[in-house]
Design an enzyme around this catalytic site. Structure first.
Site, PDB file in Angstrom:
ATOM      1  N   TRP A 120       0.834  -1.197   0.000  1.00  0.00           N
ATOM      2  CA  TRP A 120       0.000   0.000   0.000  1.00  0.00           C
ATOM      3  C   TRP A 120       0.881   1.264   0.000  1.00  0.00           C
ATOM      4  CZ3 TRP A 120      -0.601   3.958   3.728  1.00  0.00           C
ATOM      5  CH2 TRP A 120      -1.610   4.890   3.398  1.00  0.00           C
ATOM      6  N   ASP A 157     -16.000  11.869  -3.243  1.00  0.00           N
ATOM      7  CA  ASP A 157     -15.431  10.601  -2.779  1.00  0.00           C
ATOM      8  C   ASP A 157     -16.243  10.025  -1.623  1.00  0.00           C
ATOM      9  OD1 ASP A 157     -13.136   8.685  -1.752  1.00  0.00           O
ATOM     10  OD2 ASP A 157     -12.374   9.468  -3.644  1.00  0.00           O
ATOM     11  N   ARG A 193     -10.026  -2.910   7.276  1.00  0.00           N
ATOM     12  CA  ARG A 193     -10.611  -1.559   7.282  1.00  0.00           C
ATOM     13  C   ARG A 193     -12.064  -1.606   7.774  1.00  0.00           C
ATOM     14  NH1 ARG A 193     -12.048   3.207   3.026  1.00  0.00           N
ATOM     15  NH2 ARG A 193     -10.853   4.831   4.010  1.00  0.00           N
ATOM     16  N   LYS A 217     -15.780   6.257  -9.390  1.00  0.00           N
ATOM     17  CA  LYS A 217     -14.534   5.686  -8.860  1.00  0.00           C
ATOM     18  C   LYS A 217     -14.935   4.453  -8.054  1.00  0.00           C
ATOM     19  CE  LYS A 217     -10.747   6.902  -5.662  1.00  0.00           C
ATOM     20  NZ  LYS A 217     -10.277   7.974  -4.764  1.00  0.00           N
ATOM     21  N   TRP A 218     -14.534   3.284  -8.515  1.00  0.00           N
ATOM     22  CA  TRP A 218     -14.935   2.001  -7.913  1.00  0.00           C
ATOM     23  C   TRP A 218     -13.788   1.519  -7.031  1.00  0.00           C
ATOM     24  CZ3 TRP A 218     -19.137  -1.450  -9.732  1.00  0.00           C
ATOM     25  CH2 TRP A 218     -19.097  -2.722  -9.156  1.00  0.00           C
ATOM     26  N   ASP A 219     -14.010   1.554  -5.741  1.00  0.00           N
ATOM     27  CA  ASP A 219     -12.937   1.254  -4.784  1.00  0.00           C
ATOM     28  C   ASP A 219     -13.084  -0.164  -4.234  1.00  0.00           C
ATOM     29  OD1 ASP A 219     -10.730   1.761  -3.223  1.00  0.00           O
ATOM     30  OD2 ASP A 219     -11.541   3.555  -2.270  1.00  0.00           O
ATOM     31  N   ASN A 249     -11.259  -1.800  -0.755  1.00  0.00           N
ATOM     32  CA  ASN A 249     -10.234  -1.448   0.226  1.00  0.00           C
ATOM     33  C   ASN A 249      -9.721  -2.574   1.113  1.00  0.00           C
ATOM     34  OD1 ASN A 249      -9.539   1.410  -0.070  1.00  0.00           O
ATOM     35  ND2 ASN A 249     -11.742   1.706   0.157  1.00  0.00           N
ATOM     36  N   CYS A 290      -9.994   1.350  -8.605  1.00  0.00           N
ATOM     37  CA  CYS A 290      -9.202   1.737  -7.435  1.00  0.00           C
ATOM     38  C   CYS A 290      -9.290   0.604  -6.425  1.00  0.00           C
ATOM     39  CB  CYS A 290      -9.775   3.031  -6.846  1.00  0.00           C
ATOM     40  SG  CYS A 290      -9.019   3.511  -5.286  1.00  0.00           S
ATOM     41  N   ASP A 326      -2.488   5.418  -3.384  1.00  0.00           N
ATOM     42  CA  ASP A 326      -2.900   6.442  -2.419  1.00  0.00           C
ATOM     43  C   ASP A 326      -1.738   7.365  -2.097  1.00  0.00           C
ATOM     44  OD1 ASP A 326      -5.474   5.678  -2.303  1.00  0.00           O
ATOM     45  OD2 ASP A 326      -5.374   4.679  -0.360  1.00  0.00           O
TER      46      ASP A 326
END
Ligand code: DGJ
Length: 770
Positions: free
Chosen positions: A193, A360, A437, A470-472, A474, A514, A536
């Site tokens: 990361w 976001d 997360r 924006k397709w995240d 995490n 993302c 990031d």
């Protein structure tokens, strides 16, 4: 082009040829893969011969006593019949584990794009070679897709069970390639990361070198792209081979160098806990691997790969389509915002020349931190009265397009979604699933979950005029259950089902990939989403490493980069906006700091950056990037983006040193040596604060370093960088290079002194004179 003359196939692209043969006991081998040859009649002279079978080797069969599977340059290798390399295909049937696949037939046909995993579009032709093990009742079809103009081949296997009993696939690499070794060096891209895509060059030694991902996602631990190349002095010379996989889950790449200097390379789904059961007539199709060759070293190879992704991987609607300049509020506000803050940022973004505003994380459910609300895709009306529509309408009035963030594959325990569907998450039914997360992973292998994701994303997209998503994603994956088929593979295929439905329904929406930055940066995702948030980490030095190394396998158009606050959130390193721009502009440009807080001078700087970017956008988004000096290897980095007769040269300094060498702009790229090129540096803004108390040398009043007055002054005035412009022939630029201003050496400041400072940069636009 595909030609056949028994027992040979000749596959040709613009500059490369591959000869496949089934001469040796009908085993399928690759006898040549290198620069383009003239005729298929050369094949017998290029093929490896076997006059004897030595020592402990096992003969192929009675008819071929001098040949052993172990020596063959196989296109797929199996276990149990004398090949002792790591197999690329492991099948277990009721009769056992030995497999003997021999040539049966072939077909040249229109490419088939309807596979469970993505297929690069617009292949010219497809060759299907059918291999059979009659005793096991197994058919394996080896597929070859030809992308002539880009010097790329696509490969995948189709495994069919014609046996009455079950056949279990334990391993099925999409591609095995056997080459004679030339002291090859393997280039590996590894990371974590905020520090993705570091490059390591490893001299291949005898044995097996392997790397891949077990994280459920392709992950940033080891990017699926891999290259082998000759260890030449110049990056433009020698053989280079590149490999990649159109798959976003667990993958494995292996390089095995054997005693006879044969190098076997394979790439495919990671066999770790992979198991696919085939009943009679069932088939399994592997993901598509791609391979490319260039005789122009890593530069040639990386340009093949970049062009290929632009033309054949990203959705055709977005191929070569100019991307907007984005503003994203994440690093400015994180979760702390309300409607008036967002509208304030929008207004400012519009005045800077930004074209698309992205809202976001934090706009939905009870999402005021990362432990709540994920999965509840209703707008938080307390924060945003009027909802997304009001914001999209406002953006429209300001002349901006509007985009949003979503993380559709995940759910927080603290959410309505989890409360109503606790069973939708990945879980093995025994353990309490583990969080990353503060979130769980939805089980995309389940159809109802796929439908939920599709419905939630499409209703958000329909709720307002939204043109960007924006397709995240995490966290990495855990808690797979063991079930028939392969859970982690089925999860990825489930994801692709959702993505293909969405991109079909919303072809005009620009989707950005993302995964906490680059934790799922691969050709599978890029087949649906034409650009990717690279990391990031928005620090310019780190980004030079990330973007520069990404260019080995991926084009500028997929690299989404933002200029962020001067003090990097991740490295706490202080660099100027201009130095951040010099890096971020190589690709798709965006901004992400609190623009509401910009002073007059900073506003001016950002405006002029955006203006400059728009003037050179095609070059910076669709040019070929060559990195001919890597910043992490020394004190200087050099990028060159090239499109037809235009070039953008990026020069980056790591740290300022005394007695700098003479500055030369050398363009290590095939320019027209007899043509003249005009070049002009982009003049940068140097803050008066950069000079510290030395500013008193010219100031009529005493200014204190870090004092209020000097700060105030810096809001209204700056110092300009040197002026470098001129004209030189391609010949001069490619060799000694054009002189650029002397770098700062401790004293003096003028329009002929290049004051770059620590982590500084410069851009030079070069154009062939008509
Ligand atoms: C991780 C992404 O990489 C960031 O850019 C941001 O979108 C956050 N997630 C939001 O949670």
């Amino acid at each position: 082009m595909i030609e056949f003359k028994e027992p040979y196939f000749l596959l040709s692209t613009k500059n490369t040829s591959m000869i496949l043969s089934f001469k040796r006991g009908k085993k399928l081998t690759c006898e040549y893969y290198s620069s383009r040859i003239v005729s298929i009649d050369e094949a017998p002279s290029l093929e490896k011969d076997f006059p004897f079978n030595q020592g402990t080797s096992i003969a192929l069969d009675k008819e071929n006593p001098s040949i052993s599977e172990d020596y063959l340059k196989l296109e797929l290798s199996t276990y149990g019949r004398g090949d002792y390399h790591d197999p690329s295909l492991i099948l277990v049937g009721k009769e056992g584990t030995s497999i003997d696949l021999r040539y049966d037939s072939f077909e040249i046909r229109e490419p088939n794009y309807d596979l469970p995993t993505p297929v690069p579009h617009d292949a010219k032709e497809e060759l299907v070679i059918v291999l059979k093990d009659e005793k096991m009742g197994v058919v394996v079809k080896s597929h070859y897709l030809v992308y002539e103009e880009k010097d790329v081949f696509g490969r995948y296997l189709e495994i069919v069970n014609e046996n009455d009993g079950e056949v279990i696939i334990k391993k099925a690499s999409s591609c095995l390639l056997s080459l004679p070794n030339k002291d090859y060096v393997l280039t590996n891209l590894y990371g974590g990361w905020a520090g993705e895509l570091n490059r390591e060059d490893i001299k291949l030694k005898h044995g097996i070198y392997s790397r891949g991902s077990n994280a459920g996602l392709s992950s940033c631990r080891y990017n699926p792209f891999m290259m082998i190349h000759e260890d030449r002095h110049s990056i433009n010379e020698g053989d280079a081979y590149g490999f990649n996989l159109l798959y976003s889950g667990n993958h494995l790449e292996e390089a095995e160098l054997d005693t006879f200097s044969m190098l076997r390379l394979q790439i495919g789904i990671n066999p770790l806990l992979f198991e696919k059961s085939l009943q009679k007539e069932d088939k399994f199709v592997t993901p598509v691997a791609i391979l490319s060759y260039s005789s122009h070293g890593e530069t040639g190879l990386s340009h093949n790969m970049q062009g290929f992704v632009d033309d054949h991987v990203v959705p055709p609607e977005w191929s070569h389509k100019v991307r907007p300049v984005v503003y994203n509020n994440w690093e400015a506000t994180m979760f702390k915002f309300n409607k008036s803050k967002i509208i304030g940022l929008m207004k400012k973004a519009a005045t800077l020349g930004v074209e698309l505003f992205v809202l976001d994380d934090g706009w939905f459910g009870s999402r005021n931190d990362d432990s709540h609300g994920l999965g509840d895709w209703d707008v938080n009306k307390k924060k945003l009265p009027g909802g997304l529509k009001a914001l999209a309408d406002k953006a429209d009035k300001l002349g901006l397009k509007f985009g949003i963030w979503m993380e559709p594959e995940m759910v927080n325990e603290n959410s309505n979604l989890f409360a109503s569907h606790p069973d939708w998450i990945l879980h093995d039914g025994i353990h309490t699933p583990v969080e990353g997360r503060n979130q769980f992973v939805l089980d995309l292998a389940k159809e109802e979950v796929q439908d939920f994701i599709y419905d939630s994303v499409s209703s958000v997209l329909k709720s307002a005029n939204i043109s960007f998503l924006k397709w995240d994603c995490n966290r990495s994956l855990t808690d797979f259950a063991y079930m028939p088929g392969n859970h982690s593979y089925d999860w990825v295929v489930g994801l692709y089902k959702v993505l293909s439905r969405l991109v079909k329904e919303f072809p005009c929406v620009l989707f950005e990939n993302c995964a906490s930055g680059g934790n799922r940066f691969d050709l599978g995702m890029l087949s649906y989403f034409p650009q990717s948030w690279m990391s990031d980490d928005t620090d310019s030095y780190q980004r030079q490493i990330i973007q520069g190394n990404a260019a080995l396998g991926y084009p500028l158009s997929v690299m989404s980069n933002h200029v962020a606050a001067k003090t990097s959130n991740q490295m706490l390193r202080l660099t100027s906006f201009d130095s951040k721009f010099d890096t971020a502009c190589f690709g798709v440009l965006g901004y992400e700091m609190d623009i509401g807080e910009l002073n007059g001078m900073e506003t001016k700087i950002l405006k002029s950056q955006i203006e400059y970017y728009k003037a050179h956008r095609e070059l910076l988004q669709f040019g070929k990037l060559t990195v001919f000096k890597r910043i992490e290897e020394g004190n200087e980095g050099r990028f060159l983006a090239s499109l037809n007769d235009e070039h953008m040269f990026g020069l980056f300094r790591k740290i300022q040193l005394p007695n700098p060498p003479e500055g030369r702009m050398v363009v290590d790229y095939p320019l027209d040596k007899n043509a003249l090129y005009e070049y002009e540096e982009r003049q940068e803004s140097i803050s008066v604060k950069k000079f510290g108390h030395l500013v008193n040398m010219i100031s009529p009043i005493k200014l204190k370093e870090d004092g209020y007055l000097l700060n105030l002054l810096s809001h209204h005035m700056d110092m300009k960088s040197e002026v470098d412009k001129g004209m030189a022939s391609g010949s001069a630029l490619m060799n000694q290079g054009a002189f650029i201003s002397q770098e700062w050496s401790g004293v003096g400041y003028s329009d002929r002194i290049r004051l770059m400072g620590d982590f500084g940069g410069r851009l030079y636009y070069i154009k062939k004179k008509e």
